[in-house]
Design a protein around this motif. Structure first.
Motif, PDB file in Angstrom:
ATOM      1  N   GLY A   1       0.020 -35.794 -17.257  1.00 45.41           N
ATOM      2  CA  GLY A   1      -0.297 -35.325 -18.592  1.00 45.41           C
ATOM      3  C   GLY A   1      -1.784 -35.134 -18.810  1.00 45.41           C
ATOM      4  O   GLY A   1      -2.207 -34.243 -19.541  1.00 45.41           O
ATOM      5  N   MET A   2      -2.602 -35.965 -18.146  1.00 49.80           N
ATOM      6  CA  MET A   2      -4.048 -35.886 -18.335  1.00 49.80           C
ATOM      7  C   MET A   2      -4.687 -34.791 -17.491  1.00 49.80           C
ATOM      8  O   MET A   2      -5.500 -34.020 -17.994  1.00 49.80           O
ATOM      9  N   VAL A   3      -4.369 -34.755 -16.210  1.00 50.13           N
ATOM     10  CA  VAL A   3      -5.078 -33.846 -15.306  1.00 50.13           C
ATOM     11  C   VAL A   3      -4.158 -33.007 -14.427  1.00 50.13           C
ATOM     12  O   VAL A   3      -4.614 -32.328 -13.513  1.00 50.13           O
ATOM     13  N   GLY A   4      -2.866 -33.046 -14.666  1.00 50.15           N
ATOM     14  CA  GLY A   4      -1.956 -32.161 -13.954  1.00 50.15           C
ATOM     15  C   GLY A   4      -1.555 -32.615 -12.569  1.00 50.15           C
ATOM     16  O   GLY A   4      -1.061 -31.822 -11.778  1.00 50.15           O
ATOM     17  N   VAL A   5      -1.787 -33.891 -12.218  1.00 47.39           N
ATOM     18  CA  VAL A   5      -1.354 -34.395 -10.916  1.00 47.39           C
ATOM     19  C   VAL A   5      -0.353 -35.519 -11.123  1.00 47.39           C
ATOM     20  O   VAL A   5      -0.276 -36.099 -12.189  1.00 47.39           O
ATOM     21  N   GLY A   6       0.382 -35.838 -10.123  1.00 51.08           N
ATOM     22  CA  GLY A   6       1.343 -36.925 -10.254  1.00 51.08           C
ATOM     23  C   GLY A   6       2.191 -37.089  -9.020  1.00 51.08           C
ATOM     24  O   GLY A   6       2.135 -38.096  -8.342  1.00 51.08           O
ATOM     25  N   GLY A   7       2.988 -36.073  -8.710  1.00 48.42           N
ATOM     26  CA  GLY A   7       3.917 -36.174  -7.593  1.00 48.42           C
ATOM     27  C   GLY A   7       3.234 -36.400  -6.260  1.00 48.42           C
ATOM     28  O   GLY A   7       3.414 -37.428  -5.623  1.00 48.42           O
ATOM     29  N   GLY A   8       2.452 -35.442  -5.858  1.00 45.54           N
ATOM     30  CA  GLY A   8       1.836 -35.512  -4.538  1.00 45.54           C
ATOM     31  C   GLY A   8       0.753 -36.561  -4.421  1.00 45.54           C
ATOM     32  O   GLY A   8       0.626 -37.210  -3.400  1.00 45.54           O
ATOM     33  N   LEU A   9      -0.024 -36.736  -5.461  1.00 41.82           N
ATOM     34  CA  LEU A   9      -1.167 -37.630  -5.362  1.00 41.82           C
ATOM     35  C   LEU A   9      -0.864 -39.072  -5.758  1.00 41.82           C
ATOM     36  O   LEU A   9      -1.602 -39.969  -5.389  1.00 41.82           O
ATOM     37  N   ILE A  10       0.179 -39.302  -6.497  1.00 43.97           N
ATOM     38  CA  ILE A  10       0.489 -40.654  -6.948  1.00 43.97           C
ATOM     39  C   ILE A  10       1.812 -41.146  -6.362  1.00 43.97           C
ATOM     40  O   ILE A  10       1.869 -42.172  -5.689  1.00 43.97           O
ATOM     41  N   ILE A  11       2.863 -40.407  -6.607  1.00 45.28           N
ATOM     42  CA  ILE A  11       4.197 -40.881  -6.219  1.00 45.28           C
ATOM     43  C   ILE A  11       4.343 -40.976  -4.705  1.00 45.28           C
ATOM     44  O   ILE A  11       4.814 -41.993  -4.190  1.00 45.28           O
ATOM     45  N   VAL A  12       3.951 -39.942  -3.987  1.00 48.52           N
ATOM     46  CA  VAL A  12       4.140 -39.951  -2.526  1.00 48.52           C
ATOM     47  C   VAL A  12       3.384 -41.107  -1.868  1.00 48.52           C
ATOM     48  O   VAL A  12       3.991 -41.906  -1.147  1.00 48.52           O
ATOM     49  N   PRO A  13       2.068 -41.262  -2.109  1.00 53.33           N
ATOM     50  CA  PRO A  13       1.385 -42.401  -1.474  1.00 53.33           C
ATOM     51  C   PRO A  13       1.949 -43.760  -1.910  1.00 53.33           C
ATOM     52  O   PRO A  13       2.051 -44.677  -1.093  1.00 53.33           O
ATOM     53  N   ALA A  14       2.319 -43.893  -3.176  1.00 56.49           N
ATOM     54  CA  ALA A  14       2.864 -45.169  -3.641  1.00 56.49           C
ATOM     55  C   ALA A  14       4.174 -45.496  -2.929  1.00 56.49           C
ATOM     56  O   ALA A  14       4.395 -46.648  -2.515  1.00 56.49           O
ATOM     57  N   LEU A  15       5.040 -44.518  -2.788  1.00 56.07           N
ATOM     58  CA  LEU A  15       6.314 -44.763  -2.099  1.00 56.07           C
ATOM     59  C   LEU A  15       6.088 -45.124  -0.636  1.00 56.07           C
ATOM     60  O   LEU A  15       6.768 -45.994  -0.085  1.00 56.07           O
ATOM     61  N   VAL A  16       5.119 -44.465   0.001  1.00 54.05           N
ATOM     62  CA  VAL A  16       4.849 -44.734   1.415  1.00 54.05           C
ATOM     63  C   VAL A  16       4.183 -46.103   1.594  1.00 54.05           C
ATOM     64  O   VAL A  16       4.644 -46.929   2.378  1.00 54.05           O
ATOM     65  N   PHE A  17       3.109 -46.360   0.849  1.00 55.03           N
ATOM     66  CA  PHE A  17       2.302 -47.553   1.106  1.00 55.03           C
ATOM     67  C   PHE A  17       2.810 -48.810   0.407  1.00 55.03           C
ATOM     68  O   PHE A  17       2.632 -49.906   0.922  1.00 55.03           O
ATOM     69  N   ILE A  18       3.429 -48.675  -0.750  1.00 60.00           N
ATOM     70  CA  ILE A  18       3.889 -49.861  -1.472  1.00 60.00           C
ATOM     71  C   ILE A  18       5.342 -50.195  -1.145  1.00 60.00           C
ATOM     72  O   ILE A  18       5.688 -51.350  -0.932  1.00 60.00           O
TER      73      ILE A  18
ATOM     74  N   PHE B   1      -5.063 -32.392   3.234  1.00 58.20           N
ATOM     75  CA  PHE B   1      -5.067 -31.628   1.989  1.00 58.20           C
ATOM     76  C   PHE B   1      -5.692 -32.440   0.862  1.00 58.20           C
ATOM     77  O   PHE B   1      -6.510 -31.944   0.095  1.00 58.20           O
ATOM     78  N   MET B   2      -5.319 -33.715   0.756  1.00 60.16           N
ATOM     79  CA  MET B   2      -5.874 -34.557  -0.303  1.00 60.16           C
ATOM     80  C   MET B   2      -7.381 -34.739  -0.125  1.00 60.16           C
ATOM     81  O   MET B   2      -8.143 -34.688  -1.091  1.00 60.16           O
ATOM     82  N   ILE B   3      -7.831 -34.936   1.098  1.00 58.77           N
ATOM     83  CA  ILE B   3      -9.264 -35.107   1.361  1.00 58.77           C
ATOM     84  C   ILE B   3     -10.028 -33.833   1.007  1.00 58.77           C
ATOM     85  O   ILE B   3     -11.052 -33.889   0.315  1.00 58.77           O
ATOM     86  N   LEU B   4      -9.543 -32.694   1.481  1.00 59.98           N
ATOM     87  CA  LEU B   4     -10.230 -31.437   1.205  1.00 59.98           C
ATOM     88  C   LEU B   4     -10.265 -31.121  -0.294  1.00 59.98           C
ATOM     89  O   LEU B   4     -11.289 -30.681  -0.821  1.00 59.98           O
ATOM     90  N   ALA B   5      -9.164 -31.366  -0.971  1.00 64.58           N
ATOM     91  CA  ALA B   5      -9.130 -31.120  -2.418  1.00 64.58           C
ATOM     92  C   ALA B   5     -10.118 -32.036  -3.126  1.00 64.58           C
ATOM     93  O   ALA B   5     -10.849 -31.609  -4.036  1.00 64.58           O
ATOM     94  N   GLY B   6     -10.178 -33.292  -2.725  1.00 64.80           N
ATOM     95  CA  GLY B   6     -11.108 -34.232  -3.334  1.00 64.80           C
ATOM     96  C   GLY B   6     -12.557 -33.855  -3.090  1.00 64.80           C
ATOM     97  O   GLY B   6     -13.389 -33.896  -4.010  1.00 64.80           O
ATOM     98  N   ILE B   7     -12.897 -33.463  -1.877  1.00 64.56           N
ATOM     99  CA  ILE B   7     -14.268 -33.049  -1.553  1.00 64.56           C
ATOM    100  C   ILE B   7     -14.657 -31.831  -2.382  1.00 64.56           C
ATOM    101  O   ILE B   7     -15.750 -31.776  -2.966  1.00 64.56           O
ATOM    102  N   LYS B   8     -13.767 -30.854  -2.439  1.00 64.40           N
ATOM    103  CA  LYS B   8     -14.075 -29.653  -3.222  1.00 64.40           C
ATOM    104  C   LYS B   8     -14.305 -29.988  -4.683  1.00 64.40           C
ATOM    105  O   LYS B   8     -15.251 -29.531  -5.299  1.00 64.40           O
ATOM    106  N   MET B   9     -13.438 -30.824  -5.246  1.00 60.93           N
ATOM    107  CA  MET B   9     -13.569 -31.150  -6.662  1.00 60.93           C
ATOM    108  C   MET B   9     -14.811 -31.985  -6.941  1.00 60.93           C
ATOM    109  O   MET B   9     -15.433 -31.851  -7.997  1.00 60.93           O
ATOM    110  N   LEU B  10     -15.195 -32.832  -6.005  1.00 58.09           N
ATOM    111  CA  LEU B  10     -16.369 -33.677  -6.221  1.00 58.09           C
ATOM    112  C   LEU B  10     -17.700 -32.945  -5.990  1.00 58.09           C
ATOM    113  O   LEU B  10     -18.654 -33.175  -6.711  1.00 58.09           O
ATOM    114  N   PHE B  11     -17.750 -32.079  -4.990  1.00 56.33           N
ATOM    115  CA  PHE B  11     -19.036 -31.565  -4.544  1.00 56.33           C
ATOM    116  C   PHE B  11     -19.242 -30.055  -4.621  1.00 56.33           C
ATOM    117  O   PHE B  11     -20.356 -29.598  -4.465  1.00 56.33           O
ATOM    118  N   ILE B  12     -18.204 -29.288  -4.823  1.00 60.88           N
ATOM    119  CA  ILE B  12     -18.349 -27.826  -4.781  1.00 60.88           C
ATOM    120  C   ILE B  12     -17.984 -27.238  -6.127  1.00 60.88           C
ATOM    121  O   ILE B  12     -16.848 -27.324  -6.561  1.00 60.88           O
TER     122      ILE B  12
END
Length: 123
Positions: free
Chosen positions: A21-38, A110-121
């Motif tokens: 709701g805040m920034v348009g992310v959820g499934g790929g960036l939150i749910i997938v890693p949480a299901l895998v790692f937790i 994909f997550m790393i590249l998206a994060g780098i682009k959003m932070l620095f470019i």
């Protein structure tokens, strides 16, 4: 399913919903890693489960809020949805034909590249 697992899933869903709701992310960036790692899901199980959430009207209330403020272009939504429909089918076929370790690395890159682009470019 244990009570602890249910509570973890509710918290992950809540966090994904808030971030969606805040920034348009959820499934790929939150749910997938949480299901895998937790919860110890495989990458493919986590992706499939996350996509299952997208099929439900999980974001409906958030979309209504954005629409009421004039931030949803329905024509663009329909065009993107058509592409997403075909792309989701094609992507799942490709992903399910690959070794899971490769899928996991593609997801991480994909997550790393998206994060780098959003932070620095800018743009």
């Amino acid at each position: 399913m244990t009570l602890q697992t249910i509570l973890i899933l509710l918290l992950v869903g809540l966090l994904a919903g808030v971030l969606s709701g805040m920034v348009g992310v959820g499934g790929g960036l939150i749910i997938v890693p949480a299901l895998v790692f937790i919860l110890g899901y495989s990458q493919l199980q986590a992706q499939g489960t996350s996509l299952g959430v997208l099929l439900l009207p999980a974001g409906l209330l958030a979309v209504i809020n954005y629409y009421q403020k004039g931030y949803v272009d329905l024509k663009v939504v329909l065009i993107l949805a058509a592409g997403f429909l075909v792309g989701g089918w094609l992507g799942s076929k490709i992903s399910l034909s690959m070794p899971e370790t490769i899928v996991k690395k593609i997801f991480a890159a994909f997550m790393i590249l998206a994060g780098i682009k959003m932070l620095f470019i800018d743009k």
